[in-house]
Structure formats: C-alpha cells, structure tokens
Write an enzyme that holds these catalytic residues in place. Sequence first.
Site, PDB file in Angstrom:
ATOM      1  CB  VAL A  65      -1.053   0.126   1.259  1.00 35.36           C
ATOM      2  CG1 VAL A  65      -2.089  -0.918   1.130  1.00 35.36           C
ATOM      3  CG2 VAL A  65      -0.205  -0.147   2.518  1.00 35.36           C
ATOM      4  CE1 TYR A 157      -0.247   0.858  15.020  1.00 36.74           C
ATOM      5  CE2 TYR A 157      -0.622   0.806  17.267  1.00 36.74           C
ATOM      6  CZ  TYR A 157      -1.180   0.487  16.170  1.00 36.74           C
ATOM      7  OH  TYR A 157      -2.048  -0.343  15.923  1.00 36.74           O
TER       8      TYR A 157
HETATM    9  N1  LIG Z   1      -3.425  -6.864  16.851  1.00 39.46           N
HETATM   10  C1  LIG Z   1      -3.728  -5.666  17.650  1.00 39.46           C
HETATM   11  O1  LIG Z   1      -3.556  -5.781  18.988  1.00 39.46           O
HETATM   12  C2  LIG Z   1      -4.328  -4.430  17.135  1.00 39.46           C
HETATM   13  C3  LIG Z   1      -4.811  -3.637  17.765  1.00 39.46           C
HETATM   14  C4  LIG Z   1      -5.417  -2.338  17.193  1.00 39.46           C
HETATM   15  C5  LIG Z   1      -5.375  -2.112  15.812  1.00 39.46           C
HETATM   16  N2  LIG Z   1      -4.507  -3.068  15.001  1.00 39.46           N
HETATM   17  C6  LIG Z   1      -4.463  -2.564  13.697  1.00 39.46           C
HETATM   18  O2  LIG Z   1      -5.178  -3.782  13.013  1.00 39.46           O
HETATM   19  C7  LIG Z   1      -4.635  -3.909  11.523  1.00 39.46           C
HETATM   20  C8  LIG Z   1      -4.436  -5.108  11.196  1.00 39.46           C
HETATM   21  O3  LIG Z   1      -3.132  -5.762  12.062  1.00 39.46           O
HETATM   22  P1  LIG Z   1      -3.370  -7.244  12.882  1.00 39.46           P
HETATM   23  O4  LIG Z   1      -3.363  -7.012  14.123  1.00 39.46           O
HETATM   24  O5  LIG Z   1      -4.195  -8.221  11.944  1.00 39.46           O
HETATM   25  O6  LIG Z   1      -1.654  -7.529  12.402  1.00 39.46           O
HETATM   26  P2  LIG Z   1      -1.080  -8.686  11.377  1.00 39.46           P
HETATM   27  O7  LIG Z   1      -1.490  -9.948  11.715  1.00 39.46           O
HETATM   28  O8  LIG Z   1       0.579  -8.410  11.515  1.00 39.46           O
HETATM   29  O9  LIG Z   1      -1.552  -8.316   9.968  1.00 39.46           O
HETATM   30  C9  LIG Z   1      -1.082  -7.198   9.175  1.00 39.46           C
HETATM   31  C10 LIG Z   1      -1.495  -7.206   7.798  1.00 39.46           C
HETATM   32  O10 LIG Z   1      -1.177  -5.748   7.130  1.00 39.46           O
HETATM   33  C11 LIG Z   1      -0.439  -6.320   5.878  1.00 39.46           C
HETATM   34  N3  LIG Z   1       0.545  -5.304   5.760  1.00 39.46           N
HETATM   35  C12 LIG Z   1       1.405  -4.857   6.410  1.00 39.46           C
HETATM   36  N4  LIG Z   1       2.362  -3.733   5.572  1.00 39.46           N
HETATM   37  C13 LIG Z   1       1.907  -3.792   4.532  1.00 39.46           C
HETATM   38  C14 LIG Z   1       2.029  -2.926   3.173  1.00 39.46           C
HETATM   39  N5  LIG Z   1       3.061  -2.168   3.157  1.00 39.46           N
HETATM   40  N6  LIG Z   1       0.963  -3.113   2.211  1.00 39.46           N
HETATM   41  C15 LIG Z   1       0.212  -4.022   2.146  1.00 39.46           C
HETATM   42  N7  LIG Z   1      -0.044  -4.908   3.509  1.00 39.46           N
HETATM   43  C16 LIG Z   1       0.875  -4.772   4.400  1.00 39.46           C
HETATM   44  C17 LIG Z   1       0.355  -7.680   6.206  1.00 39.46           C
HETATM   45  O11 LIG Z   1       0.425  -8.348   4.820  1.00 39.46           O
HETATM   46  P3  LIG Z   1       2.005  -8.580   4.316  1.00 39.46           P
HETATM   47  O12 LIG Z   1       2.912  -8.563   5.252  1.00 39.46           O
HETATM   48  O13 LIG Z   1       1.730  -9.922   3.629  1.00 39.46           O
HETATM   49  O14 LIG Z   1       1.956  -7.393   3.528  1.00 39.46           O
HETATM   50  C18 LIG Z   1      -0.676  -8.351   7.176  1.00 39.46           C
HETATM   51  O15 LIG Z   1      -1.529  -8.959   6.396  1.00 39.46           O
HETATM   52  C19 LIG Z   1      -3.381  -2.940  11.494  1.00 39.46           C
HETATM   53  O16 LIG Z   1      -3.785  -1.781  10.794  1.00 39.46           O
HETATM   54  C20 LIG Z   1      -3.032  -2.615  12.977  1.00 39.46           C
HETATM   55  O17 LIG Z   1      -2.576  -1.468  13.402  1.00 39.46           O
HETATM   56  C21 LIG Z   1      -4.268  -4.233  15.597  1.00 39.46           C
END
Ligand SMILES: NC(=O)c1ccc[n+]([C@@H]2O[C@H](COP(=O)([O-])OP(=O)(O)OC[C@H]3O[C@@H](n4cnc5c(N)ncnc54)[C@H](OP(=O)(O)O)[C@@H]3O)[C@@H](O)[C@H]2O)c1
Length: 260
Positions: A65, A157
């Site tokens: 992205v 962050y």
């Molecule tokens: N887990 C938590 O505690 C938490 C809490 C609040 C908010 N969030 C938010 O939830 C969202 C999803 O995170 P998650 O917890 O599901 O973490 P995750 O398991 O690490 O998933 C993150 C996803 O984002 C993709 N990604 C990372 N960099 C990218 C890039 N430059 N272009 C395209 N895709 C990219 C990764 O895929 P690839 O590496 O294959 O690109 C992966 O599919 C994030 O926005 C995070 O900030 C998470």
Amino acid sequence: MNRIQGRTVLITGASSGIGRASAKAFASFGANLILCARRQDRLAAFKHELEREHGLPVRIKTLDVRDRQAVETFVAELEKDGAIPDVLLNNAGKALGLHLLHEGLVEDWEEMIDTNVKGLLYVTRAVLPLMVERNTGHVVNIGSIAGHQVYQKGAVYCASKFGVRALNEGMALDLLGTNVKVTSIDPGLAETEFSQVRFHGDTERARTVYQGYQPLRPEDIAEIITFVVNTPDHVNISDLVVLPTAQRSAHMVHKELPQG
Ligand SMILES: NC(=O)c1ccc[n+]([C@@H]2O[C@H](COP(=O)([O-])OP(=O)(O)OC[C@H]3O[C@@H](n4cnc5c(N)ncnc54)[C@H](OP(=O)(O)O)[C@@H]3O)[C@@H](O)[C@H]2O)c1
C-alpha cells in the site's frame, strides 16, 4: 438478514490477522473478495482455501500500500474489469518497536507512517471516487485504541492511529450528502502477528504481550466488521472501540500471571 451477499469487498492486509479473519467472515456471507497484501504465497494459499470452502471466486493482488503507483494501477484495473468495491476495508498496518521517542528508530517511524497513514490514503484516494460516482459504498478503517490514548514508547504508532481517526472523521464529513458510509473500528489488544512484527520477529517477546488474560481474537473483530457492514443503508456506525474484557484503556490490562 444478509445485506453482504454479492457485494464486492476489497481488503488490504488480508494475509494475516484481522484482515484474513475478515475475509473469511465476508466469504461466509457470500461476498466477492479482492484480497491484497505483500506476501503472495500466503494470498495464493488463502484464495485456494476460500474458493474450496465457499465456492466463490477470490481475486488476489500482491500489493504494497506504500507504492502509490501500484495502488493506482491496481484500482484502475479493477474499474476496467467492473470489479468496483462496495466495501473497502483499510486494514493493512503495523506498529514497529517500543522506544522512548528520543531513542526511536527513524526507519521504523517512516514505515509506520508510510503504511498506516499514507498507504491508507493512497488506497482511499483511488477507490473513493468510484464509490462517490455510484453514490454507494462503505469505507471501514482499522484504527486502534492507540488512536484515542497515547502510551509510553508508542508515540509514533499512536500518532499514526490518531491520524487514522482524523482521516476517518474527515472522510465522513467530506462525504456528507452522499450515501457512502465511513466507519472506524478501533481494537485493543488482539492476538495476531502484530506483536511479532512490532518486535521484528522476536516471537518470545511477542508471546508475553498476550499472556495472563484473554486477548481479542481476530475473528472477534471480523464479526464486528461484518455486523457494521451489514447494517441497513440509512444506518452508519462511525467509530467503535473494541477491547478485551481484561483491558480497560490503552494502559490498563488485568493480567493473572503465574507466581515466580
Ligand atoms: N493486533 C492488535 O492488537 C491491533 C490493535 C489495534 C489495531 N490493530 C490494527 O489492525 C490492523 C491489522 O493488524 P493485525 O493485528 O491483523 O496484524 P498482522 O497480523 O500483522 O496483519 C497485518 C496485515 O497488514 C499487511 N501489511 C503490512 N504492511 C503492508 C503493506 N505495506 N502493504 C500491504 N499490506 C501490508 C500484512 O501483510 P503482508 O506482510 O503480507 O503485506 C498483514 O496482512 C493494523 O492496522 C493494526 O494497526 C491491531
């Protein structure tokens, strides 16, 4: 009632965690999926799995992205193919490192801001005009409790997620008078690959983040996302903070850890 069946849903960051679980949840409602992430092998295997389980075609795209040109080209391809998203789930994002600001790694800051803020903007800028033109659509942004409260060593962050909250609000205002809906889902601690990424692959350190309480599962967030998208056209949920029961703020988590 199923208002999702047959709708086209574009998910960024669909190779893991919340994005992946959301893809599964939307597939169970009969949505047409367009899934993006950088890890092509993961996406290909996931496409196979979803198509076998749900019998619906799934389109995948290896996409960073942060690459504005690639994002624009991809969305132009979708438009040409008549695969205009009804729902955009802006989920791709990450935290990197936990450092006092004056000791922070500038490379980590740049990657967080480029992904969480600029990447989200690139995708939204490409997709949103197509929704406005058709006067229908729903943008769901994944924010965070970190977009509401700052915690120590997480300033950048948190700044990126405060940014997502501002963009969510701004988008909603700018779409006044259209039927395009805008929602932010703001999770607390969810057990995904998030902490492994944050700690640059240190799985032991990542595991400790989720010890001593029941964190959110990505499926919990996915269920809420499909609920929000499934609301009637005249109902718009603008912002939802979703925490594990053991978490009451960005800083306060009740943990029961074994003694010793
Ligand atoms: N887990 C938590 O505690 C938490 C809490 C609040 C908010 N969030 C938010 O939830 C969202 C999803 O995170 P998650 O917890 O599901 O973490 P995750 O398991 O690490 O998933 C993150 C996803 O984002 C993709 N990604 C990372 N960099 C990218 C890039 N430059 N272009 C395209 N895709 C990219 C990764 O895929 P690839 O590496 O294959 O690109 C992966 O599919 C994030 O926005 C995070 O900030 C998470």
